[in-house]
Design a protein around this motif. Structure first.
Motif, PDB file in Angstrom:
ATOM      1  N   LYS B 140     -12.844  -5.102  44.624  1.00 42.80           N
ATOM      2  CA  LYS B 140     -11.892  -5.996  45.282  1.00 42.80           C
ATOM      3  C   LYS B 140     -12.394  -6.441  46.648  1.00 42.80           C
ATOM      4  CE  LYS B 140      -7.253  -4.998  43.648  1.00 42.80           C
ATOM      5  NZ  LYS B 140      -6.007  -4.299  44.032  1.00 42.80           N
ATOM      6  N   SER B 141     -13.164  -5.554  47.309  1.00 38.89           N
ATOM      7  CA  SER B 141     -13.555  -5.881  48.684  1.00 38.89           C
ATOM      8  C   SER B 141     -14.917  -6.564  48.765  1.00 38.89           C
ATOM      9  CB  SER B 141     -13.560  -4.616  49.533  1.00 38.89           C
ATOM     10  OG  SER B 141     -14.591  -3.768  49.089  1.00 38.89           O
ATOM     11  N   VAL B 142     -15.510  -6.893  47.617  1.00 41.08           N
ATOM     12  CA  VAL B 142     -16.771  -7.642  47.646  1.00 41.08           C
ATOM     13  C   VAL B 142     -16.513  -8.975  48.344  1.00 41.08           C
ATOM     14  CG1 VAL B 142     -18.460  -8.868  46.239  1.00 41.08           C
ATOM     15  CG2 VAL B 142     -17.726  -6.595  45.578  1.00 41.08           C
ATOM     16  N   GLU B 143     -17.396  -9.309  49.266  1.00 38.78           N
ATOM     17  CA  GLU B 143     -17.240 -10.558  50.021  1.00 38.78           C
ATOM     18  C   GLU B 143     -16.986 -11.730  49.069  1.00 38.78           C
ATOM     19  OE1 GLU B 143     -17.524 -11.206  53.312  1.00 38.78           O
ATOM     20  OE2 GLU B 143     -17.880  -9.126  53.917  1.00 38.78           O
ATOM     21  N   SER B 144     -15.890 -12.433  49.305  1.00 42.47           N
ATOM     22  CA  SER B 144     -15.573 -13.505  48.362  1.00 42.47           C
ATOM     23  C   SER B 144     -16.594 -14.632  48.456  1.00 42.47           C
ATOM     24  CB  SER B 144     -14.163 -14.036  48.634  1.00 42.47           C
ATOM     25  OG  SER B 144     -14.089 -14.480  49.962  1.00 42.47           O
ATOM     26  N   GLU B 145     -17.298 -14.722  49.616  1.00 41.84           N
ATOM     27  CA  GLU B 145     -18.323 -15.766  49.724  1.00 41.84           C
ATOM     28  C   GLU B 145     -19.401 -15.596  48.656  1.00 41.84           C
ATOM     29  OE1 GLU B 145     -17.491 -14.224  52.678  1.00 41.84           O
ATOM     30  OE2 GLU B 145     -16.837 -15.824  54.031  1.00 41.84           O
ATOM     31  N   TYR B 146     -19.828 -14.358  48.448  1.00 38.97           N
ATOM     32  CA  TYR B 146     -20.885 -14.114  47.466  1.00 38.97           C
ATOM     33  C   TYR B 146     -20.457 -14.650  46.095  1.00 38.97           C
ATOM     34  CZ  TYR B 146     -22.561 -10.675  50.876  1.00 38.97           C
ATOM     35  OH  TYR B 146     -22.989 -10.040  51.999  1.00 38.97           O
ATOM     36  N   VAL B 147     -19.231 -14.261  45.739  1.00 41.78           N
ATOM     37  CA  VAL B 147     -18.747 -14.658  44.422  1.00 41.78           C
ATOM     38  C   VAL B 147     -18.576 -16.177  44.361  1.00 41.78           C
ATOM     39  CG1 VAL B 147     -16.888 -14.330  42.757  1.00 41.78           C
ATOM     40  CG2 VAL B 147     -17.609 -12.435  44.198  1.00 41.78           C
ATOM     41  N   ASP B 148     -18.090 -16.755  45.477  1.00 35.98           N
ATOM     42  CA  ASP B 148     -17.895 -18.206  45.503  1.00 35.98           C
ATOM     43  C   ASP B 148     -19.218 -18.936  45.334  1.00 35.98           C
ATOM     44  OD1 ASP B 148     -15.251 -17.910  45.769  1.00 35.98           O
ATOM     45  OD2 ASP B 148     -15.197 -18.168  47.955  1.00 35.98           O
ATOM     46  N   VAL B 149     -20.247 -18.437  46.017  1.00 39.01           N
ATOM     47  CA  VAL B 149     -21.559 -19.081  45.882  1.00 39.01           C
ATOM     48  C   VAL B 149     -22.009 -19.029  44.423  1.00 39.01           C
ATOM     49  CG1 VAL B 149     -24.008 -18.890  46.467  1.00 39.01           C
ATOM     50  CG2 VAL B 149     -22.278 -18.673  48.246  1.00 39.01           C
ATOM     51  N   ALA B 150     -21.879 -17.839  43.823  1.00 36.17           N
ATOM     52  CA  ALA B 150     -22.286 -17.692  42.426  1.00 36.17           C
ATOM     53  C   ALA B 150     -21.521 -18.678  41.553  1.00 36.17           C
ATOM     54  CB  ALA B 150     -22.035 -16.253  41.965  1.00 36.17           C
ATOM     55  N   ARG B 151     -20.226 -18.801  41.845  1.00 36.14           N
ATOM     56  CA  ARG B 151     -19.406 -19.696  41.038  1.00 36.14           C
ATOM     57  C   ARG B 151     -19.839 -21.149  41.252  1.00 36.14           C
ATOM     58  NH1 ARG B 151     -13.662 -17.992  41.801  1.00 36.14           N
ATOM     59  NH2 ARG B 151     -14.391 -16.207  40.598  1.00 36.14           N
ATOM     60  N   ALA B 152     -20.148 -21.480  42.527  1.00 34.19           N
ATOM     61  CA  ALA B 152     -20.543 -22.854  42.834  1.00 34.19           C
ATOM     62  C   ALA B 152     -21.818 -23.236  42.087  1.00 34.19           C
ATOM     63  CB  ALA B 152     -20.759 -23.009  44.336  1.00 34.19           C
ATOM     64  N   TYR B 153     -22.685 -22.257  41.893  1.00 40.14           N
ATOM     65  CA  TYR B 153     -23.924 -22.544  41.151  1.00 40.14           C
ATOM     66  C   TYR B 153     -23.757 -22.308  39.645  1.00 40.14           C
ATOM     67  CZ  TYR B 153     -26.657 -23.337  45.301  1.00 40.14           C
ATOM     68  OH  TYR B 153     -27.158 -23.875  46.453  1.00 40.14           O
ATOM     69  N   CYS B 154     -22.495 -22.188  39.229  1.00 39.79           N
ATOM     70  CA  CYS B 154     -22.183 -22.039  37.802  1.00 39.79           C
ATOM     71  C   CYS B 154     -22.916 -20.859  37.162  1.00 39.79           C
ATOM     72  CB  CYS B 154     -22.500 -23.317  37.027  1.00 39.79           C
ATOM     73  SG  CYS B 154     -21.552 -24.704  37.584  1.00 39.79           S
ATOM     74  N   VAL B 155     -23.063 -19.766  37.915  1.00 38.88           N
ATOM     75  CA  VAL B 155     -23.638 -18.570  37.304  1.00 38.88           C
ATOM     76  C   VAL B 155     -22.593 -17.981  36.363  1.00 38.88           C
ATOM     77  CG1 VAL B 155     -24.579 -16.286  37.765  1.00 38.88           C
ATOM     78  CG2 VAL B 155     -24.943 -18.138  39.393  1.00 38.88           C
ATOM     79  N   PRO B 156     -22.993 -17.660  35.138  1.00 37.42           N
ATOM     80  CA  PRO B 156     -22.011 -17.110  34.206  1.00 37.42           C
ATOM     81  C   PRO B 156     -21.423 -15.793  34.727  1.00 37.42           C
ATOM     82  CG  PRO B 156     -24.203 -17.243  33.193  1.00 37.42           C
ATOM     83  CD  PRO B 156     -24.312 -17.850  34.523  1.00 37.42           C
TER      84      PRO B 156
END
Lengths: 249, 248
Positions: B140-156
């Motif tokens: 839950k506390s993983v930086e949301s930026e990391y996940v957002d970046v991954a999502r922005a680059y359409c990483v599955p």
């Protein structure tokens, strides 16, 4: 409202499934209705309320003693570096031992009545007050030491007028995290020696392998714990309300 | 630093002296002298009783820890990642966590008997929740930026979990495992008390009920040593493996 929808439906779903499964394997798994029935039975026939009050009484005596001891040791450690040097190894050792293992020794020393229960609570709980109080004391000394010295306040006065109020919010945090543990300690103690209280019902249930009774007692314990934690949490907020910053645990 | 240790050694000696003096006034069944306790410890080791007991307990703890590690990390990641799932189950898990786990003993005895299976279950009841909650909070506390970046680059999603989330929660997993093991010790002692009386818990229980206090204290001493080794050793490992993390 939406925030509660999912958790509520989770609980509801669990209860429904438990009820259905329990209808087939009742003696084994119990069921919500059987649990409620058992609670009603225990309240009317088994003197449940009396047992809860006895447990609470024992718990409060032990808890208050734990607070006194824990806060005192915490003050010593926070105020005098030499005490922290001396006591630290024992506190770490104490933290690493499963307290439950000490129970046979405590029985030899304190018998199987209230003295044993109170000793168990103190050993399990006092330590949880030590570190918050020590942190609070250090913080308070750091902030107010020079002012106090300038006004030549020392000794008992320094303790009552400065240290105690200064570390109160920290102590309150200790209270909050320790109350649940004190309750568990007394229930475990009663379960182990069968002395009067809520834990005695568990011992009874263990002998008769009565699932209904286990769930009933567990539910009551959960309820009592929630009420206590809520009450102490309220106290904590009241005591810390004058502080602008959040208190570290 | 040297002076600190001198002070510590001096207090320890003083403590031993007080113990010796008090114990001389009392029956050995209540409080044996330090000398008797050490002799009892040596006797327990020479007869191999201590090793046998710890061997049994170690197997039970190992099996339970492997299971709770797999379950705890797996479910922890799942619940931390899918918030909806977490909300659905959090009151149930929360109340199980707050319930005195000792209350489960009669149920475990009813469902699984008194043998090794029941013991593993009881130990898991203690260790699983520590691992599960620590890992879940970590995800839950993983930086949301990391996940957002991954999502922005359409990483599955599977790959995000593997390459972004898993490395980020490594410190939480290690902390969870340490806490889980510390609590597993509580579980294994209780298992010896209430289920089949073997392992270190059964040994302590038997020694206590026979008033063999010197041996009891020696056995408790071994529990303390193991607890300290587990706690401090794993904390060392924690700082070694994840030096960037401030351990809690």
């Amino acid at each position: 409202m939406n925030k509660y929808l999912l958790p509520a439906s989770g609980v509801a779903g669990f209860l429904i499934i438990w009820q259905i499964v329990g209808a087939f394997q009742g003696d084994f798994l119990s069921s919500p209705t059987r649990m409620v029935g058992e609670i009603v039975y225990l309240t009317t026939e088994g003197g449940l309320i009396g047992l809860v009050l006895i447990t609470l009484g024992t718990m409060l005596i032990g808890w208050v003693l734990s607070i006194v001891i824990g806060v005192f040791v915490g003050f010593l450690i926070g105020r005098y570096r030499i005490m922290s040097v001396i006591l630290e190894p024992y506190l770490i050792a104490k933290y690493s031992v499963p307290i439950i293992a000490l129970v046979p020794l405590l029985v030899i020393w304190f018998g199987i009545e209230e003295g044993f229960l109170i000793a168990t609570i103190i050993i399990a709980t006092a330590i949880m007050l030590v570190f918050p109080t020590a942190a609070g004391t250090k913080e308070t000394v750091r902030t107010y030491d020079q002012v106090a010295r300038a006004y030549s306040i020392s000794g008992w006065h320094f303790f009552i007028k400065i240290l105690l109020p200064g570390s109160l919010p920290f102590i309150a945090t200790g209270l909050r995290i320790s109350v649940q543990r004190a309750l568990m300690a007394v229930i475990v103690g009663e379960f182990l020696v069968g002395y009067n209280g809520l834990g005695t019902l568990l011992k009874d249930a263990r002998i008769r392998l009565d699932a209904d009774e286990v769930f009933a007692v567990a539910f009551i314990a959960l309820l009592v714990g929630a009420v206590l934690t809520g009450a102490v949490g309220y106290l904590d907020r009241r005591l810390s309300s004058w502080r602008p910053v959040a208190v570290t645990s | 630093m040297v002076r600190d240790w001198l002070v510590r050694i001096a207090t320890f000696c003083a403590l031993l002296l007080v113990w010796q003096l008090v114990a001389q006034q009392m029956s050995a069944a209540i409080l044996p002298t330090p000398q008797r306790t050490v002799n009892a410890l040596i006797a327990l080791i020479e007869r191999g009783e201590l090793q046998t007991a710890w061997g049994q307990s170690a197997v039970q703890v190992a099996v339970a820890m492997v299971l709770s590690a797999l379950l705890g990390v797996g479910l922890g990641v799942l619940f931390g990642w899918y918030r909806k799932l977490d909300q659905l189950f959090s009151p149930l898990f929360g109340s199980l966590f707050l319930m005195p786990r000792v209350a489960l003993i009669p149920l475990i005895a009813l469902w699984f008997g008194l043998q090794d299976v029941a013991k593993v279950m009881l130990i898991m009841a203690f260790s699983f929740f520590e691992i599960f909650f620590t890992v879940r909070n970590g995800v839950k506390s993983v930086e949301s930026e990391y996940v957002d970046v991954a999502r922005a680059y359409c990483v599955p999603q599977g790959r995000t979990l593997r390459t972004v989330v898993m490395p980020a929660i490594r410190p939480y997993i290690i902390t969870g495992l340490r806490l889980g093991l510390v609590y597993a010790l509580v579980g294994v002692v209780l298992a010896g008390f209430f289920l089949e009386a073997n392992g270190i818990g059964g040994m302590i229980y038997d020694l206590g009920s026979n008033f063999r206090t010197a041996e009891l204290m020696a056995a408790l001493f071994s529990v303390m040593v193991v607890g300290l080794a587990v706690n401090l050793g794993l904390r060392q490992l924690e700082t070694r493996l994840t030096p960037w993390q401030v351990s809690r």
